[in-house]
Enzyme design. Sequence first.
Site, PDB file in Angstrom:
ATOM      1  CG  HIS A 103      -1.921  -1.241   1.590  1.00 12.94           C
ATOM      2  ND1 HIS A 103      -3.040  -0.619   0.683  1.00 12.94           N
ATOM      3  CD2 HIS A 103      -1.426  -2.605   1.992  1.00 12.94           C
ATOM      4  CE1 HIS A 103      -3.305  -2.354   1.024  1.00 12.94           C
ATOM      5  NE2 HIS A 103      -2.999  -3.071   2.055  1.00 12.94           N
ATOM      6  CB  SER A 138      14.621  20.526 -16.180  1.00 17.22           C
ATOM      7  OG  SER A 138      13.659  21.695 -15.904  1.00 17.22           O
ATOM      8  CE  LYS A 194      12.911  17.815 -11.354  1.00 16.53           C
ATOM      9  NZ  LYS A 194      12.191  16.759 -12.859  1.00 16.53           N
ATOM     10  CD  GLU A 235       9.553  10.030 -16.598  1.00 19.54           C
ATOM     11  OE1 GLU A 235       9.777  10.630 -15.408  1.00 19.54           O
ATOM     12  OE2 GLU A 235       9.483  10.782 -18.434  1.00 19.54           O
TER      13      GLU A 235
END
Length: 460
Positions: A182, A312, A318, A325
């Site tokens: 969870h 980015s 970043k 992805e």
Amino acid sequence: MTKFRLEKDSMGELQVPVDALYAAQTQRAVENFPISGLTMPPAFIKTVALIKKTAASVNINLSELDTITGNAIMQAAEQIIAGQHAEQFPIDVFQTGSGTSTNMNVNEVLASLASQIAGKAVSANDDVNMGQSSNDVIPTAIHVSAALECHQHLLPALQHLAEIIEHKATSLNDVIKTGRTHLMDAMPIQMSQELAGWALQIRNSIDRINATLPRVYKLAQGGTAVGTGINAHPEFATLFAHYLSDDTGLPFKANNNFFESLSTQDAIVELSGQLKVIAVSLMKIANDLRWMNSGPLAGLGEIELPALQPGSSIMPGKVNPVIPEAVAMVAAQVIGNDATITIAGQSGTFQLNVMLPVIAYNILQSIDILANVSTALANKAIAGFTVQTDNLQQTLAKNPILVTALNPIIGYAKAAEVAKAAYKQKRPIIEVAAEMTELSIAELEKLLNPAHLTQGGINQ
């Protein structure tokens, strides 16, 4: 200015680009279906050419086709199989549902090439398409191209991914981390145990594909227009499958019921379903990697994926988990493709399925992108990630759920009190348990040893 020549078919004359190898029926399809700009995949066109080559060989053997014409068709088909003349297959995926336009496109191109080779006229219909119909060629091409792409690309990619995961898991046997259910802290596990779950997902995927392929190996070729085999030599279907098997090394065989082959695409719907399972497995692995890599400061920070590109255009420094992805997007596409194939598979009305081109396009795209992204996932994410050991140890030491191991000794209710106190005080569970129970630090260190707890069983 484009120059044209006049070509004629059963519906009359029309202009065709002067340098095109195709003829009237292809041109009609180009004009009728300016829909998506998507054309049939190269693997599919090459497979149709392979079917034509095999059919020509069979027809020569059966004395249905003269040797000069048959050999010319076979030589022409070899050019298409080798990837030549790719620009000669311009027809949109969204065309006639039988794929007749694509079948005739290949027939016409091969007829032009074979005529040049043979030094005489070769007919697209009477010679290249001898003993065949679009209604058995296109279903056969779907099965054969899907089987070939699975064997040549997808299965090797999945095998490679499984091996990379297993190798990585072996190197992480000594790394203990907090398990999560969870998304909440749970009992500790070895990171190798976590990766072993991924590896089995991929091994199961390989098994699923291999379990489905025997039905894909059953071919429609020989059923011709409606499944009766009209206009095909009685031995054509058996010889075709035999020759094709010799050529490809795969155990193709004529289906024992051509009516099933022409009117349904059940085997491909089944294969697509297995591809969907692979997509779901890859999505799970990709999401685990993204969570584990999250941060580096405000996330879980359990691992660090290889830095592949700036993340980015505005935030310097970043770095994002780009491969997971991409995996997730491929998974979404494959799941969507499966929905399309499922709907298309229902479109067998009486003796023919009439959504064959979109089935072909989607099944081959799913196989292709799953293979490519599995290789990227293995090589550019899993093989090279590093473990943030300090972060793992800090969260593990404060994990109040370790108290679960004390249930057999102090009972669930007392263990819950200890866990809540440790969580509230943000202190290591051993310290709080020593204060709230009669167990010594030495006993607790033994009982709550995270590495020992990953082995299961009752802790006494």
